[in-house]
Design an enzyme around this catalytic site. Sequence first.
Site, PDB file in Angstrom:
ATOM      1  N   GLY A 204       0.800  -1.212   0.000  1.00  0.00           N
ATOM      2  CA  GLY A 204       0.000   0.000   0.000  1.00  0.00           C
ATOM      3  C   GLY A 204       0.839   1.270   0.000  1.00  0.00           C
ATOM      4  N   ASP A 229      -6.048  -7.749  -6.468  1.00  0.00           N
ATOM      5  CA  ASP A 229      -5.553  -7.707  -5.094  1.00  0.00           C
ATOM      6  C   ASP A 229      -4.366  -6.756  -5.028  1.00  0.00           C
ATOM      7  OD1 ASP A 229      -7.410  -9.675  -4.198  1.00  0.00           O
ATOM      8  OD2 ASP A 229      -6.125 -11.231  -5.087  1.00  0.00           O
ATOM      9  N   LEU A 230      -4.508  -5.679  -4.304  1.00  0.00           N
ATOM     10  CA  LEU A 230      -3.521  -4.605  -4.283  1.00  0.00           C
ATOM     11  C   LEU A 230      -2.139  -5.122  -3.910  1.00  0.00           C
ATOM     12  CD1 LEU A 230      -2.939  -1.541  -4.459  1.00  0.00           C
ATOM     13  CD2 LEU A 230      -3.461  -1.405  -2.013  1.00  0.00           C
ATOM     14  N   ASP A 231      -1.170  -4.896  -4.803  1.00  0.00           N
ATOM     15  CA  ASP A 231       0.242  -5.222  -4.577  1.00  0.00           C
ATOM     16  C   ASP A 231       0.473  -6.705  -4.300  1.00  0.00           C
ATOM     17  OD1 ASP A 231       0.949  -2.571  -4.940  1.00  0.00           O
ATOM     18  OD2 ASP A 231       0.764  -2.091  -2.812  1.00  0.00           O
ATOM     19  N   GLU A 232      -0.402  -7.569  -4.792  1.00  0.00           N
ATOM     20  CA  GLU A 232      -0.256  -9.001  -4.543  1.00  0.00           C
ATOM     21  C   GLU A 232      -0.212  -9.811  -5.838  1.00  0.00           C
ATOM     22  OE1 GLU A 232      -2.934 -10.574  -1.664  1.00  0.00           O
ATOM     23  OE2 GLU A 232      -2.489  -9.029  -0.171  1.00  0.00           O
TER      24      GLU A 232
END
Length: 287
Positions: A204, A229-232
């Site tokens: 994040g 999926d944020l940053d995944e």
Amino acid sequence: MLEENRGRLLIACPDRQGIVAAVAQFLYEQSANITASDQYSTDASGGTLFMRIEFHLDGLEAREQSLCNAFSSLAAEFHMAWQYAPARQRKRMAIFVSKELHCLQELLWEWQSGQLNTDIALVISNHDDARNLVESLGLSFHHVPVNAENKAEAEAKQLALLRDAQIDVAVLARYMQILSPSFLAHYPNRIINIHHSFLPAFIGRNPYGRAYNRGVKLIGATAHYVTEDLDEGPIIEQDVTRVDHRYDAHALRIAGRQVERAVLARAVKWHLEDKVIVHENKTIVFA
């Protein structure tokens, strides 16, 4: 080797004896010369085999359709998921950027020096800061402001720009906006982001501030494909640099920029050269 006569095969399939030999025999029968070959198996028995083969074949362009048709029979026999990519077709790239320009500058320098085999079709930004840099190189720059009220409209405009420019891959070079699932659905595993942290740590916003508060001794950067999926998303490349107690958050940010530039450039280069296979939420990178 002439680019127009060079082809690449990316293959993933259940592992068993004879696959590598069968592919080599197929290319031999086509009068192709294998110039690079990489394999990786997740398990010697019952795992998944991943392959990247680069080959030279005189008159390749005229023979591509018949070559792929013939290979599809072999692929069916071994239950392959496969992709063919001709080296002569340079991928068309779009770069997204916000106010921090160091990653954009690195990509432009690599492109100017011939290290990125791509056509940079356009640069899109939610700010106007990069305009002079981009246009000084004769590249197309598009300022598309984004806020909470106009996000859907802005993304529609961005998608239209990508479609009109026939974009193959988009790079988020410190583009500080979260793309919607509907946007991402148009380019699965074709949007590369640089995250200014060694994921999965500090996902994040403001990772350098949080890294400083945690007193880290290593900071890093991660290039990955963007998913919902944020940053995944699947990680392509990572690197770190050592820091100590004398670094405040600002010094961490300055040191981290050097890592970000290098990591993103390597990841983009590997994608352009068809060296990355995505499997589930991981990558196999034949660098």
